[in-house]
Design a protein around this motif. Sequence first.
Motif, PDB file in Angstrom:
ATOM      1  N   PRO A 163       0.979  -1.083  -0.538  1.00 40.72           N
ATOM      2  CA  PRO A 163       0.230   0.151  -0.736  1.00 40.72           C
ATOM      3  C   PRO A 163       1.014   1.642  -0.640  1.00 40.72           C
ATOM      4  N   GLN A 171      -5.352   0.422  -4.132  1.00 40.85           N
ATOM      5  CA  GLN A 171      -5.857  -0.318  -3.021  1.00 40.85           C
ATOM      6  C   GLN A 171      -7.231   0.712  -2.655  1.00 40.85           C
ATOM      7  N   SER A 187      -9.191  -1.337   5.340  1.00 37.80           N
ATOM      8  CA  SER A 187      -7.778  -0.861   3.546  1.00 37.80           C
ATOM      9  C   SER A 187      -6.551  -2.076   4.550  1.00 37.80           C
ATOM     10  N   ILE A 190      -6.628  -5.687   3.118  1.00 34.87           N
ATOM     11  CA  ILE A 190      -6.254  -5.794   1.320  1.00 34.87           C
ATOM     12  C   ILE A 190      -4.674  -6.291   0.982  1.00 34.87           C
ATOM     13  N   PRO A 191      -3.711  -6.171   1.944  1.00 32.73           N
ATOM     14  CA  PRO A 191      -2.901  -6.945   1.390  1.00 32.73           C
ATOM     15  C   PRO A 191      -2.683  -7.911   2.149  1.00 32.73           C
ATOM     16  N   GLY A 379      -9.109  -8.171  -6.773  1.00 29.79           N
ATOM     17  CA  GLY A 379      -7.744  -7.585  -6.466  1.00 29.79           C
ATOM     18  C   GLY A 379      -7.456  -8.425  -7.575  1.00 29.79           C
TER      19      GLY A 379
END
Length: 437
Positions: A163, A171, A187, A190-191, A379
């Motif tokens: 990110p 992202q 958030s 997301i990774p 994603g």
Amino acid sequence: MNAVVVAVLVMLILSLVRVNVVLALIIGGLVGGVTGGLTLNETIEVFSGGLGGSAEVALSYALLGGFAIALSKTGLPNLLVEGVLGIVHKNGDSTRKKYSKALIVVAILAMACLSQNLIPIHIAFIPILIPSLLKLMNELKIDRRLIASVLTFGLTAPYILLPVGFGKIFQDIIATNMADSGMVVNSSDIPIAMLIPTAGLVAGLLFAIFVSYRKDRGYETKEMEALEQGTRSKRGIVFALISIVGALVVQLLLDSMIFGALAGILILYVSGSIKWKEADELLTEGMKMMAFIGFVMLSAFGFAEVLKETGHVDSLVQQAARLIGGSQSLAALLMLVVGLLVTMGIGSSFSTIPIIATIFVPLAMELGFSPIATIALVGTAAALGDAGSPASDSTLGPTAGLNVDGGHNHIWDTCVPTFLHYNIPLIIFGWIAAMVL
């Protein structure tokens, strides 16, 4: 027949039989529009209307090409590779050549990865660095398909996972569009969600390095007038470095590759590192080098606009949903395949996230996917548009650098290798992520 499927298949088939990518995109767009219920005149009008969206991108790449040629005249790129050339020429034994090959691959991989996060310049470094390395790569018989695979990995994997830089933009777009579609996500998740799909990219890269392209491949070394080394001086090298820093600073401050490249060019000319009488010729040569990317991006925007206008993206997902029948495993696979079809045509993961999220999020919620699994699906489906697509700057960029001497084919030497090594693992690992998260 679904217009998206028809248009993408026509575009890909024409590209594979070596029809110019620009023509393939135009013909594919026309066929898709007519298949989707538009008249020929309406299709042409929509296609033409979509061209304006890529004007900034095309001009950016043209100026970056001019900046690259101007830098080459200072001798800076040649200076960067002379050290490695010295190692190779000093002792030509096979062990030393292997070390030299490894050094080049690692250096290009590191630069590509850094271009997405720490030094967010995206593909701007490719026309500056890669053409100057071609002679050396030819001497070492490095397969350019390997370098294309390394570059595409570095241009995609870091922003998918981390990110930072372009990764933060990517992202943020995922989080915003998923929230707009009814699923609020953290958030920080997301990774984590993208870790398994990124592992698929790593697996593809390792396979390309150690299996597919480990053998030598010969190329004809050609003299490239536009990239001949200029008169090198310490002053020229210093101002070349200053111009790179200046271009980066302006690009970040103004969020514009156009003015970043312009700033770099002006620094070189005002400092006297490049002669004013050479300015027009250098910029023209640089624009020629990057013109291919510009025209493909123009055509890709028109192609994408036609697909959106037909409304068949929604119907494609609805058709897939009817086949699912409540099965999460089949749903995940079909969603990724649909994502592949949509993003291969549009060629941009950033641009396709809003389209995919709007359709995938409600479907994923209905089928009981967790938020983190849904992130992985959205994603991964978006990322499929970067590797392997003829219209993606993550494939166009490597081709622009590797084909300066005409020895590298965009479709067979960049798109096909990156599709096989990255899109197939992305689908497999993306499906695994959706199942286990």
